[in-house]
Motif scaffolding. Structure first.
Motif, PDB file in Angstrom:
ATOM      1  N   UNK A  77     -20.668  75.826  88.907  1.00 33.00           N
ATOM      2  CA  UNK A  77     -21.459  75.452  87.742  1.00 33.00           C
ATOM      3  C   UNK A  77     -22.712  74.686  88.143  1.00 33.00           C
ATOM      4  N   UNK A  78     -22.601  73.882  89.200  1.00 34.19           N
ATOM      5  CA  UNK A  78     -23.767  73.138  89.687  1.00 34.19           C
ATOM      6  C   UNK A  78     -24.842  74.108  90.173  1.00 34.19           C
ATOM      7  N   UNK A  79     -24.420  75.126  90.930  1.00 33.31           N
ATOM      8  CA  UNK A  79     -25.375  76.135  91.400  1.00 33.31           C
ATOM      9  C   UNK A  79     -26.047  76.828  90.210  1.00 33.31           C
ATOM     10  N   UNK A  80     -25.252  77.208  89.207  1.00 36.36           N
ATOM     11  CA  UNK A  80     -25.800  77.882  88.028  1.00 36.36           C
ATOM     12  C   UNK A  80     -26.773  76.974  87.276  1.00 36.36           C
ATOM     13  N   UNK A  81     -26.428  75.684  87.168  1.00 38.64           N
ATOM     14  CA  UNK A  81     -27.316  74.734  86.485  1.00 38.64           C
ATOM     15  C   UNK A  81     -28.633  74.599  87.232  1.00 38.64           C
ATOM     16  N   UNK A  82     -28.562  74.600  88.569  1.00 37.29           N
ATOM     17  CA  UNK A  82     -29.783  74.526  89.379  1.00 37.29           C
ATOM     18  C   UNK A  82     -30.658  75.749  89.187  1.00 37.29           C
ATOM     19  N   UNK A  83     -30.029  76.921  89.073  1.00 36.48           N
ATOM     20  CA  UNK A  83     -30.784  78.148  88.819  1.00 36.48           C
ATOM     21  C   UNK A  83     -31.547  78.043  87.502  1.00 36.48           C
ATOM     22  N   UNK A  84     -30.882  77.500  86.480  1.00 36.40           N
ATOM     23  CA  UNK A  84     -31.531  77.329  85.175  1.00 36.40           C
ATOM     24  C   UNK A  84     -32.723  76.375  85.287  1.00 36.40           C
ATOM     25  N   UNK A  85     -32.560  75.303  86.057  1.00 37.24           N
ATOM     26  CA  UNK A  85     -33.664  74.351  86.250  1.00 37.24           C
ATOM     27  C   UNK A  85     -34.862  75.042  86.897  1.00 37.24           C
ATOM     28  N   UNK A  86     -34.597  75.827  87.944  1.00 30.85           N
ATOM     29  CA  UNK A  86     -35.680  76.543  88.614  1.00 30.85           C
ATOM     30  C   UNK A  86     -36.351  77.551  87.704  1.00 30.85           C
ATOM     31  N   UNK A  87     -35.554  78.242  86.887  1.00 27.80           N
ATOM     32  CA  UNK A  87     -36.115  79.232  85.963  1.00 27.80           C
ATOM     33  C   UNK A  87     -36.975  78.565  84.886  1.00 27.80           C
ATOM     34  N   UNK A  88     -36.613  77.342  84.503  1.00 28.68           N
ATOM     35  CA  UNK A  88     -37.438  76.622  83.532  1.00 28.68           C
ATOM     36  C   UNK A  88     -38.811  76.312  84.129  1.00 28.68           C
ATOM     37  N   UNK A  89     -38.837  75.885  85.391  1.00 30.56           N
ATOM     38  CA  UNK A  89     -40.117  75.642  86.051  1.00 30.56           C
ATOM     39  C   UNK A  89     -40.905  76.939  86.170  1.00 30.56           C
ATOM     40  N   UNK A  90     -40.229  78.031  86.505  1.00 30.77           N
ATOM     41  CA  UNK A  90     -40.894  79.335  86.614  1.00 30.77           C
ATOM     42  C   UNK A  90     -41.458  79.769  85.262  1.00 30.77           C
ATOM     43  N   UNK A  91     -40.718  79.474  84.192  1.00 33.67           N
ATOM     44  CA  UNK A  91     -41.188  79.814  82.845  1.00 33.67           C
ATOM     45  C   UNK A  91     -42.474  79.062  82.510  1.00 33.67           C
ATOM     46  N   UNK A  92     -42.481  77.758  82.801  1.00 34.29           N
ATOM     47  CA  UNK A  92     -43.682  76.957  82.527  1.00 34.29           C
ATOM     48  C   UNK A  92     -44.871  77.454  83.359  1.00 34.29           C
ATOM     49  N   UNK A  93     -44.565  77.849  84.593  1.00 32.47           N
ATOM     50  CA  UNK A  93     -45.633  78.276  85.495  1.00 32.47           C
ATOM     51  C   UNK A  93     -46.181  79.654  85.146  1.00 32.47           C
ATOM     52  N   UNK A  94     -45.292  80.590  84.823  1.00 34.94           N
ATOM     53  CA  UNK A  94     -45.724  81.981  84.622  1.00 34.94           C
ATOM     54  C   UNK A  94     -46.082  82.308  83.183  1.00 34.94           C
ATOM     55  N   UNK A  95     -45.276  81.838  82.248  1.00 38.91           N
ATOM     56  CA  UNK A  95     -45.499  82.202  80.839  1.00 38.91           C
ATOM     57  C   UNK A  95     -46.413  81.217  80.117  1.00 38.91           C
ATOM     58  N   UNK A  96     -46.293  79.943  80.461  1.00 40.33           N
ATOM     59  CA  UNK A  96     -47.124  78.923  79.825  1.00 40.33           C
ATOM     60  C   UNK A  96     -48.394  78.636  80.626  1.00 40.33           C
ATOM     61  N   UNK A  97     -48.511  79.258  81.801  1.00 37.36           N
ATOM     62  CA  UNK A  97     -49.698  79.126  82.654  1.00 37.36           C
ATOM     63  C   UNK A  97     -49.993  77.682  83.054  1.00 37.36           C
ATOM     64  N   UNK A  98     -48.930  76.919  83.303  1.00 34.59           N
ATOM     65  CA  UNK A  98     -49.073  75.537  83.747  1.00 34.59           C
ATOM     66  C   UNK A  98     -49.135  75.516  85.270  1.00 34.59           C
ATOM     67  N   UNK A  99     -49.999  74.684  85.814  1.00 36.33           N
ATOM     68  CA  UNK A  99     -50.169  74.588  87.265  1.00 36.33           C
ATOM     69  C   UNK A  99     -48.812  74.297  87.927  1.00 36.33           C
TER      70      UNK A  99
END
Length: 287
Positions: free
Chosen positions: A61-83
């Protein structure tokens, strides 16, 4: 001897952290500040499930939670165009509150009352378990980077524009890379929580520098030219860094000085190639 053994065991836990950071720093060429938050998230999630009698599920579950954290950063970077750096900072900042929520508002949780033994409960087998975990993860990453998907991720870090012209979805590669990276970082945090028998919401401070130190020191020793040697360098460097850290404590440095010691150690290690080059140039002039 016991102090050295414990340093090696901690080094192997942080080796998994360095392997996670290797993906963003060396493969994707984009340092990710989410690490300080996702490391704690892994520890918090694992701690609560360990107290619930499910320590092994807690690691997954810790690994899965970490994946979600990384995907949130990727979402902000790619979809929201945040640096990218700001996206990591935003996720890391938000994770502080989430981690407190996960632990029921408590800043730290003890695992000494856990009803079921964890993988690291037996001191006699801790080293073997951690060696196996770090080695297996390193091997799986090496095999992954040899697949088509892994090669696309590596190409994305080498030349993003070329990858776009090859009809490869760069955004998906960033989700993959950041998710996998933070999943490993969170797993490292989970193993540390089980190893130390507690989780702390402030335990992620300086994890980015610690992981980078392992990578840099390992590369200074092994001089990697292939992905396999690079992954090995991350593991070796993390263990060496922890041993040097322990030596510094034994020399009498206060625990409050260790962040300064870490920064100086990393700065010196980074400077080694430059110093070697200057020494060679000096020898040539003298000759």
């Amino acid at each position: 001897m016991e102090v050295i053994l414990r340093a090696v065991e901690l080094g192997l836990i942080f080796a998994i952290l360095s392997l996670g950071e290797y993906i963003t720093v060396k493969v994707m060429d984009s340092p990710d500040l989410t690490v300080d938050g996702s490391f704690v998230t892994g520890g918090c999630v694992c701690a609560m499930l360990t107290l619930a009698g499910m320590p092994n599920i807690g690691l997954a579950a810790a690994f899965a939670a970490g994946v979600v954290c990384g995907c949130m950063t990727a979402f902000l970077e790619t979809k929201m165009k945040i640096q990218p750096l700001l996206a990591g900072i935003l996720t890391m900042t938000g994770l502080y509150s989430i981690n407190l929520r996960v632990m029921g508002g408590a800043p730290n949780v003890s695992l000494f009352a856990a009803p079921v033994p964890t993988l690291l409960s037996n001191p006699d087998t801790q080293l073997i378990v951690l060696l196996g975990a770090a080695g297996l993860i390193g091997l799986l990453l090496y095999l992954f980077f040899k697949t088509n998907l892994g090669l696309m991720l590596r190409a994305c870090g080498d030349n993003e524009n070329m990858v776009k012209s090859s009809s490869i979805n760069v955004d998906n590669m960033k989700f993959l890379g950041l998710g996998l990276s933070n999943g490993l970082v969170a797993l490292s945090g989970a193993l540390l929580a089980q190893f130390q028998n507690f989780a702390d919401v402030t335990g992620g401070t300086g994890m980015l520098v610690l992981g980078l130190a392992g990578i840099i020191i390992g590369e200074a020793v092994l001089r990697p030219k292939t992905i396999g040697v690079g992954l090995s360098a991350a593991v070796v460097g993390a263990v060496l860094y922890r041993l040097l850290y322990t030596v510094a404590l034994q020399l009498g440095f206060a625990a409050t000085d260790m962040n300064l010691v870490s920064a100086v150690l990393v700065a010196i290690t980074i400077s080694i190639p430059v110093l070697q080059r200057k020494m060679k140039e000096k020898r040539k002039k003298n000759a």
